[in-house]
Design a protein around this motif. Structure first.
Motif, PDB file in Angstrom:
ATOM      1  N   GLN A  74       0.850  -1.186   0.000  1.00 58.31           N
ATOM      2  CA  GLN A  74       0.000   0.000   0.000  1.00 58.31           C
ATOM      3  C   GLN A  74       0.889   1.241   0.000  1.00 58.31           C
ATOM      4  OE1 GLN A  74      -3.319  -0.251  -0.184  1.00 58.31           O
ATOM      5  NE2 GLN A  74      -3.273  -2.496  -0.029  1.00 58.31           N
ATOM      6  N   GLY A  75       0.416   2.280  -0.671  1.00 65.34           N
ATOM      7  CA  GLY A  75       1.147   3.533  -0.652  1.00 65.34           C
ATOM      8  C   GLY A  75       2.197   3.631  -1.739  1.00 65.34           C
ATOM      9  N   PRO A  76       2.990   4.707  -1.740  1.00 65.89           N
ATOM     10  CA  PRO A  76       3.998   4.927  -2.785  1.00 65.89           C
ATOM     11  C   PRO A  76       5.023   3.803  -2.813  1.00 65.89           C
ATOM     12  CG  PRO A  76       3.632   6.923  -1.500  1.00 65.89           C
ATOM     13  CD  PRO A  76       2.909   5.828  -0.787  1.00 65.89           C
ATOM     14  N   LEU A  77       5.442   3.448  -4.007  1.00 66.12           N
ATOM     15  CA  LEU A  77       6.433   2.386  -4.155  1.00 66.12           C
ATOM     16  C   LEU A  77       7.797   2.848  -3.663  1.00 66.12           C
ATOM     17  CD1 LEU A  77       5.594   0.937  -7.699  1.00 66.12           C
ATOM     18  CD2 LEU A  77       4.960   0.004  -5.457  1.00 66.12           C
ATOM     19  N   GLN A  78       8.468   1.941  -2.959  1.00 66.81           N
ATOM     20  CA  GLN A  78       9.838   2.183  -2.518  1.00 66.81           C
ATOM     21  C   GLN A  78      10.838   1.303  -3.257  1.00 66.81           C
ATOM     22  OE1 GLN A  78      10.316   2.076   1.780  1.00 66.81           O
ATOM     23  NE2 GLN A  78       8.152   2.545   2.055  1.00 66.81           N
ATOM     24  N   ALA A  79      10.403   0.107  -3.655  1.00 65.17           N
ATOM     25  CA  ALA A  79      11.278  -0.856  -4.326  1.00 65.17           C
ATOM     26  C   ALA A  79      10.437  -1.667  -5.300  1.00 65.17           C
ATOM     27  CB  ALA A  79      11.950  -1.775  -3.306  1.00 65.17           C
ATOM     28  N   VAL A  80      11.092  -2.211  -6.308  1.00 71.95           N
ATOM     29  CA  VAL A  80      10.400  -3.027  -7.296  1.00 71.95           C
ATOM     30  C   VAL A  80      11.231  -4.267  -7.598  1.00 71.95           C
ATOM     31  CG1 VAL A  80       9.215  -1.063  -8.360  1.00 71.95           C
ATOM     32  CG2 VAL A  80      11.430  -1.812  -9.261  1.00 71.95           C
ATOM     33  N   CYS A  81      10.603  -5.228  -8.221  1.00 68.92           N
ATOM     34  CA  CYS A  81      11.294  -6.450  -8.632  1.00 68.92           C
ATOM     35  C   CYS A  81      10.658  -6.920  -9.930  1.00 68.92           C
ATOM     36  CB  CYS A  81      11.160  -7.531  -7.555  1.00 68.92           C
ATOM     37  SG  CYS A  81      12.098  -9.049  -7.891  1.00 68.92           S
ATOM     38  N   TRP A  82      11.487  -7.213 -10.916  1.00 70.05           N
ATOM     39  CA  TRP A  82      10.994  -7.771 -12.169  1.00 70.05           C
ATOM     40  C   TRP A  82      11.128  -9.284 -12.105  1.00 70.05           C
ATOM     41  CZ3 TRP A  82       7.897  -6.594 -15.890  1.00 70.05           C
ATOM     42  CH2 TRP A  82       7.823  -7.454 -17.000  1.00 70.05           C
ATOM     43  N   SER A  83      10.075  -9.987 -12.436  1.00 68.15           N
ATOM     44  CA  SER A  83      10.073 -11.441 -12.448  1.00 68.15           C
ATOM     45  C   SER A  83       9.743 -11.918 -13.844  1.00 68.15           C
ATOM     46  CB  SER A  83       9.040 -11.989 -11.450  1.00 68.15           C
ATOM     47  OG  SER A  83       8.959 -13.404 -11.542  1.00 68.15           O
ATOM     48  N   GLY A  84      10.768 -12.359 -14.551  1.00 67.28           N
ATOM     49  CA  GLY A  84      10.602 -12.865 -15.907  1.00 67.28           C
ATOM     50  C   GLY A  84      11.678 -13.900 -16.165  1.00 67.28           C
ATOM     51  N   ALA A  85      12.347 -13.796 -17.297  1.00 64.16           N
ATOM     52  CA  ALA A  85      13.458 -14.704 -17.567  1.00 64.16           C
ATOM     53  C   ALA A  85      14.519 -14.579 -16.479  1.00 64.16           C
ATOM     54  CB  ALA A  85      14.058 -14.397 -18.937  1.00 64.16           C
ATOM     55  N   ASN A  86      14.657 -13.364 -15.918  1.00 63.11           N
ATOM     56  CA  ASN A  86      15.522 -13.127 -14.768  1.00 63.11           C
ATOM     57  C   ASN A  86      14.679 -12.541 -13.642  1.00 63.11           C
ATOM     58  OD1 ASN A  86      18.048 -13.684 -16.283  1.00 63.11           O
ATOM     59  ND2 ASN A  86      17.467 -11.811 -17.369  1.00 63.11           N
ATOM     60  N   LEU A  87      15.071 -12.819 -12.422  1.00 57.43           N
ATOM     61  CA  LEU A  87      14.450 -12.204 -11.255  1.00 57.43           C
ATOM     62  C   LEU A  87      15.370 -11.070 -10.814  1.00 57.43           C
ATOM     63  CD1 LEU A  87      12.003 -12.520  -9.339  1.00 57.43           C
ATOM     64  CD2 LEU A  87      13.455 -13.923  -7.865  1.00 57.43           C
ATOM     65  N   VAL A  88      14.877  -9.830 -10.907  1.00 54.74           N
ATOM     66  CA  VAL A  88      15.743  -8.659 -10.756  1.00 54.74           C
ATOM     67  C   VAL A  88      15.179  -7.740  -9.669  1.00 54.74           C
ATOM     68  CG1 VAL A  88      16.906  -6.758 -11.943  1.00 54.74           C
ATOM     69  CG2 VAL A  88      16.204  -8.801 -13.244  1.00 54.74           C
ATOM     70  N   PRO A  89      15.718  -7.793  -8.452  1.00 55.16           N
ATOM     71  CA  PRO A  89      15.265  -6.873  -7.404  1.00 55.16           C
ATOM     72  C   PRO A  89      15.907  -5.503  -7.584  1.00 55.16           C
ATOM     73  CG  PRO A  89      16.984  -8.294  -6.535  1.00 55.16           C
ATOM     74  CD  PRO A  89      16.731  -8.751  -7.955  1.00 55.16           C
ATOM     75  N   VAL A  90      15.142  -4.457  -7.355  1.00 57.07           N
ATOM     76  CA  VAL A  90      15.647  -3.088  -7.406  1.00 57.07           C
ATOM     77  C   VAL A  90      15.256  -2.414  -6.093  1.00 57.07           C
ATOM     78  CG1 VAL A  90      15.581  -0.866  -8.584  1.00 57.07           C
ATOM     79  CG2 VAL A  90      15.407  -2.994  -9.911  1.00 57.07           C
ATOM     80  N   VAL A  91      16.238  -2.268  -5.218  1.00 54.82           N
ATOM     81  CA  VAL A  91      16.031  -1.629  -3.923  1.00 54.82           C
ATOM     82  C   VAL A  91      16.964  -0.421  -3.879  1.00 54.82           C
ATOM     83  CG1 VAL A  91      16.021  -1.925  -1.421  1.00 54.82           C
ATOM     84  CG2 VAL A  91      15.520  -3.886  -2.903  1.00 54.82           C
ATOM     85  N   PRO A  92      16.467   0.767  -4.186  1.00 56.59           N
ATOM     86  CA  PRO A  92      17.338   1.945  -4.255  1.00 56.59           C
ATOM     87  C   PRO A  92      18.019   2.240  -2.924  1.00 56.59           C
ATOM     88  CG  PRO A  92      15.204   2.389  -5.258  1.00 56.59           C
ATOM     89  CD  PRO A  92      15.085   1.079  -4.544  1.00 56.59           C
ATOM     90  N   GLY A  93      19.111   2.986  -2.998  1.00 56.55           N
ATOM     91  CA  GLY A  93      19.837   3.340  -1.784  1.00 56.55           C
ATOM     92  C   GLY A  93      19.036   4.199  -0.836  1.00 56.55           C
ATOM     93  N   THR A  94      17.966   4.801  -1.320  1.00 54.31           N
ATOM     94  CA  THR A  94      17.086   5.587  -0.447  1.00 54.31           C
ATOM     95  C   THR A  94      16.285   4.708   0.498  1.00 54.31           C
ATOM     96  OG1 THR A  94      15.441   5.556  -2.228  1.00 54.31           O
ATOM     97  CG2 THR A  94      16.862   7.499  -2.080  1.00 54.31           C
ATOM     98  N   VAL A  95      16.243   3.410   0.214  1.00 51.90           N
ATOM     99  CA  VAL A  95      15.552   2.447   1.084  1.00 51.90           C
ATOM    100  C   VAL A  95      16.624   1.722   1.885  1.00 51.90           C
ATOM    101  CG1 VAL A  95      13.961   0.503   1.191  1.00 51.90           C
ATOM    102  CG2 VAL A  95      13.786   2.163  -0.681  1.00 51.90           C
TER     103      VAL A  95
END
Length: 317
Positions: A74-95
């Motif tokens: 819920q609420g504004p996104l802080q981090a994302v993850c792509w799940s496809g041929a590769n599983l790619v977490p994106v957790v910015p340094g702000t988190v």
């Protein structure tokens, strides 16, 4: 993996994220723009995920070939993850701190429910290895964990003169480019991909060529290779592709020099040519990541002018 505390899980099903905090959600097309804004906080690190999200923004998530996950639920996104041929977490340094840990744990919960569909987990080292730590007890064993891959980037003219013989590959070159890509893949990953006509790998290579994102230096085979080779057409002396492009970043993948021509100084001028063309026509920043143990490659990239901006890790299945 300093900085990541052990997960504290709620009782109940082990395949669900913990219940005492925010969890991740599967994103819809309405969320894609916000997910791209998260990726824009560190475009070099996020380029693999952002390239799929940009495709989703243009053509829809189905066309992008996977799912996008967002944290928190819920609420504004802080981090994302792509799940496809590769599983790619994106957790910015702000988190940071517990929020970063919660994001990875939440993504791991979705990955458990979905099951392993990706051929790798790849991304910023701390996030990728933390995600694998959560999944290693429930997913099949990894074939290899590459836990130290310097992430390099250049945003200026290269320090080496470009090879004038490097050019964009044309569809007429596919008969020689595809076998070179297969050889590179086998050397890098440890097995040859299925590259029959119509296969996913063959279509991927064809797409990169058609989009002007594959670069080659071709040599007449007789002149280039003294040993007898039974094959028609020229030899791919050097090749590289822009495997992911998003957010003003072009990530180089598949760098390869023909074994018979290694040691002749083709890689640095070849990479300089790729950097020059990519910055002129595609994106102002060119990046790549390489295994830390590959000292010759690291030396080549640094000679061209690449500088380390982070560290990746890859878990191969």
């Amino acid at each position: 993996m300093s900085g990541w505390r052990a997960a504290v899980r709620a009782r109940g099903r082990p395949d669900l994220p913990r219940r005492d905090g925010p969890r991740a959600r599967v994103l819809t097309e309405e969320d894609v723009a916000e997910a791209l804004r998260v990726c824009a906080l560190d475009p070099v690190t996020a380029v693999l995920a952002a390239s799929r999200l940009e495709l989703a923004a243009r053509a829809g998530l189905a066309a992008a070939g996977g799912q996008a996950w967002g944290f928190p639920a819920q609420g504004p996104l802080q981090a994302v993850c792509w799940s496809g041929a590769n599983l790619v977490p994106v957790v910015p340094g702000t988190v940071a701190g517990s929020d970063a840990e919660d994001a990875i744990e939440a993504f791991a919960g979705l990955a458990r429910v979905q099951g392993r569909r990706s051929s790798s987990i790849v991304g910023e080292r701390t996030a990728a290895l933390a995600l694998w730590k959560h999944l290693s007890s429930v997913w099949p064993a990894a074939r290899e964990v590459r836990d130290d891959q310097p992430s390099l980037a250049i945003d200026r003219d290269p320090d080496v003169a470009p090879d004038p013989q490097v050019r964009r590959a044309a569809l007429d070159d596919l008969d020689v480019v595809l076998p070179a890509c297969v050889r590179m893949f086998a050397e890098e990953v440890g097995y040859a991909p299925v590259a029959t006509p119509g296969s996913a790998y063959a279509l991927r290579v064809r797409s990169l060529v058609a989009e002007g994102r594959a670069f080659v230096h071709l040599e007449p085979r007789g002149r280039a290779v003294p040993a007898p080779v039974v094959s028609r057409g020229p030899l791919v002396a050097f090749k590289a592709e822009l495997g992911a492009v998003a957010g003003g970043v072009a990530q180089v993948q598949g760098v390869w020099v023909a074994p018979a021509l290694r040691g002749r100084g083709l890689a640095a001028p070849g990479m300089a040519a790729v950097v020059t063309a990519a910055r002129r026509d595609v994106a102002p920043v060119v990046s790549l990541y390489v295994n830390a143990y590959n000292a010759p490659a690291l030396a080549t990239y640094r000679r061209v002018g690449f500088e380390q901006v982070g560290t990746f890790a890859t878990v191969l299945f």
